[in-house]
Design a protein around this motif. Structure first.
Motif, short mmCIF file in Angstrom:
data_model
loop_
_atom_site.label_atom_id
_atom_site.label_comp_id
_atom_site.label_asym_id
_atom_site.label_seq_id
_atom_site.Cartn_x
_atom_site.Cartn_y
_atom_site.Cartn_z
N PHE A 1 0.80 -1.22 0.00
CA PHE A 1 0.00 0.00 0.00
C PHE A 1 0.84 1.28 0.00
CE2 PHE A 1 -3.18 -3.08 1.09
CZ PHE A 1 -4.32 -2.59 0.49
N LYS A 2 1.98 1.27 0.63
CA LYS A 2 2.83 2.47 0.60
C LYS A 2 3.72 2.49 -0.65
CE LYS A 2 3.11 3.90 5.45
NZ LYS A 2 2.67 5.29 5.18
N GLN A 3 4.43 1.38 -0.90
CA GLN A 3 5.37 1.36 -2.02
C GLN A 3 4.77 0.80 -3.31
OE1 GLN A 3 9.49 0.17 -1.14
NE2 GLN A 3 8.93 -0.04 1.03
N ASN A 4 3.63 0.12 -3.21
CA ASN A 4 2.95 -0.41 -4.40
C ASN A 4 3.87 -1.32 -5.22
OD1 ASN A 4 0.61 -0.62 -5.97
ND2 ASN A 4 1.17 1.08 -7.30
N LEU A 5 4.67 -2.11 -4.54
CA LEU A 5 5.69 -2.91 -5.23
C LEU A 5 5.10 -3.99 -6.12
CD1 LEU A 5 8.50 -3.41 -2.54
CD2 LEU A 5 8.27 -1.63 -4.29
N PHE A 6 3.97 -4.56 -5.75
CA PHE A 6 3.42 -5.62 -6.59
C PHE A 6 3.01 -5.09 -7.95
CE2 PHE A 6 -0.26 -8.75 -7.31
CZ PHE A 6 0.56 -9.65 -7.96
N ALA A 7 2.32 -3.98 -7.98
CA ALA A 7 1.91 -3.39 -9.26
C ALA A 7 3.13 -2.99 -10.09
CB ALA A 7 1.01 -2.19 -9.02
N LYS A 8 4.23 -2.65 -9.42
CA LYS A 8 5.45 -2.25 -10.12
C LYS A 8 6.31 -3.44 -10.53
CE LYS A 8 5.74 2.11 -7.51
NZ LYS A 8 6.51 2.86 -6.47
N GLY A 9 5.89 -4.64 -10.16
CA GLY A 9 6.67 -5.84 -10.51
C GLY A 9 7.92 -6.01 -9.68
N LYS A 10 7.92 -5.41 -8.48
CA LYS A 10 9.12 -5.43 -7.64
C LYS A 10 8.94 -6.23 -6.34
CE LYS A 10 11.52 -2.72 -10.34
NZ LYS A 10 12.72 -3.26 -11.07
N PHE A 11 7.74 -6.75 -6.10
CA PHE A 11 7.52 -7.51 -4.88
C PHE A 11 8.12 -8.90 -5.03
CE2 PHE A 11 5.30 -10.40 -2.08
CZ PHE A 11 5.29 -9.70 -0.87
N VAL A 12 8.88 -9.33 -4.03
CA VAL A 12 9.52 -10.65 -4.06
C VAL A 12 8.67 -11.62 -3.25
CG1 VAL A 12 11.55 -12.01 -3.47
CG2 VAL A 12 11.82 -9.66 -4.32
N GLY A 13 8.18 -12.66 -3.92
CA GLY A 13 7.37 -13.68 -3.28
C GLY A 13 7.95 -15.06 -3.54
N LEU A 14 8.19 -15.78 -2.46
CA LEU A 14 8.78 -17.13 -2.56
C LEU A 14 10.01 -17.13 -3.45
CD1 LEU A 14 5.51 -19.30 -2.81
CD2 LEU A 14 6.97 -18.92 -0.81
N GLY A 15 10.88 -16.13 -3.21
CA GLY A 15 12.20 -16.09 -3.83
C GLY A 15 12.27 -15.52 -5.22
N ARG A 16 11.17 -14.94 -5.71
CA ARG A 16 11.17 -14.43 -7.09
C ARG A 16 10.37 -13.13 -7.17
NH1 ARG A 16 8.80 -18.44 -11.44
NH2 ARG A 16 10.63 -19.64 -10.72
N GLU A 17 10.85 -12.18 -7.98
CA GLU A 17 10.04 -10.99 -8.23
C GLU A 17 8.76 -11.39 -8.95
OE1 GLU A 17 12.17 -7.95 -10.34
OE2 GLU A 17 12.95 -7.05 -8.49
#
Length: 374
Positions: free
Chosen positions: A282-298
């Motif tokens: 919600f603050k950095q919006n990383l998922f929409a930017k393709g930058k969130f790391v989940g289970l070892g991968r962006e």
């Protein structure tokens, strides 16, 4: 005590235990009706302030009991086809939102419209032992669910369960046949809703302080106070006026008791999971930017290529339609394979509203059967 001291000026008993009786004798039948109405209101108001835990409306069994959830199985006997997994919101309220009441059940609606295999994630309230669970933990256990059901599913994400479902589809695109995002904040910077404003206005340190106060958890009671503060007139005044005005309507009373049972019994969230959602999503919006790391991968939404259905509420002030429909330009799914539907009403109505369940979800069930072999 003398006889005269135990009597009122009217000659009746004046001891406190007899006050209601004395009042009744003085005010007459009309007054007694009002008195009974007021006493009933006091009793009901107390019940909706402290209601029992919510219940599941439709018969189901527990297929899996994991650290984070119980997987509830609503499937019809001997049902065939790819399963539909409803990823309920994990944002402070009970997962029974997906099976709220008779006539207001998403699970039952899907079953009634030809979906034979229906499952719902019943997220557990966070205990002290769960305080360090993170988003990866929830994605990993969602993966256990999918593997348990055969390795490929139709995924229906409700509200915060939507970004989790989209994350899962980005991490394991081959395991998701179709994706439904209902009231789901995919691009949290889109639109101009109060949740977006609040997420950016309040410093992260304040959220961290609340987690510390909850001994490593974000307590549901604190989140509930925040939600009520968004509509204080409704939560602290109007609903009690409505209750009083409908005190003799048993259907209204029953609906109110069921809703308040769900609304007034929030669940606690692991502090780590909660702070990740606030800061990274919600603050950095990383998922929409393709930058969130989940289970070892962006995780990139462009890796999601399955048919997708986007459902939003026209007056939703929790997840604005812009946050939902922004997914259209972020997903890798061909535009021809993306459906969008805007329905009247607010946020909660997307999942339990009679009108949306009657008009919108049967169409989604049909779409699931056509696109996901459900």
């Amino acid at each position: 005590m003398t006889e005269t001291s135990s009597k009122s000026s009217t000659g009746e008993f004046s001891l406190p235990i007899f006050w209601p009786l004395e009042a009744g004798l003085q005010i007459g039948e009309a007054g007694l009706d009002a008195f009974r109405r007021n006493m009933k209101f006091v009793d009901l108001a107390q019940k909706i302030r402290n209601p029992p835990q919510p219940k599941w409306a439709t018969k189901n069994t527990v297929r899996l009991d994991l650290d984070t959830m119980r997987l509830r199985d609503f499937s019809a006997p001997d049902a065939k086809g790819l399963p539909v997994v409803v990823d309920a919101p994990y944002a402070g309220h009970n997962s029974t939102i997906a099976d709220f009441a008779e006539g207001q059940s998403l699970a039952a609606t899907l079953l009634a419209n030809g979906i034979g295999r229906v499952y719902v994630t019943d997220w557990k309230t966070a205990t002290e032992e769960m305080r360090d669970f993170d988003i990866d933990k929830y994605l990993a256990e969602l993966n256990v669910v999918v593997d348990e059901l055969g390795g490929r599913v139709n995924l229906v994400g409700l509200c915060q369960g939507g970004w989790m479902s989209a994350m899962y589809a980005a991490r394991f695109p081959g395991k998701v046949a179709t994706l439904v995002l209902a009231g789901s904040p995919i691009d949290t910077n889109a639109g101009d809703g109060p949740i977006r404003a609040l997420a950016h206005k309040m410093p992260l340190s304040l959220y961290e302080q609340m987690v510390v106060a909850g001994e490593g958890r974000m307590l549901g009671a604190n989140m509930l106070a925040g939600w009520k503060a968004m509509h204080p007139d409704k939560q602290y005044v109007t609903k009690y006026i409505d209750l009083y005005e409908n005190i003799h309507d048993p259907h209204y009373i029953k609906r109110t008791e069921v809703f308040e049972s769900w609304y007034e019994n929030p669940v606690d969230l692991p502090g780590r999971y909660y702070l990740q959602a606030i800061n990274l999503l919600f603050k950095q919006n990383l998922f929409a930017k393709g930058k969130f790391v989940g289970l070892g991968r962006e995780l990139k939404l462009s890796d999601v290529t399955c048919p997708t259905y986007l459902l939003a509420g026209e007056s939703d002030d929790i997840t604005t339609k812009e946050q939902v429909f922004a997914a259209r330009d972020l997903l890798g799914t061909p535009k021809a394979k993306i459906e969008e539907k805007l329905v009247p009403g607010g946020h909660i109505g997307l999942f339990m509203g009679s009108r949306t369940l009657t008009e919108a979800w049967p169409l989604i069930a049909k779409w699931l059967k056509e696109n996901g072999e459900a």
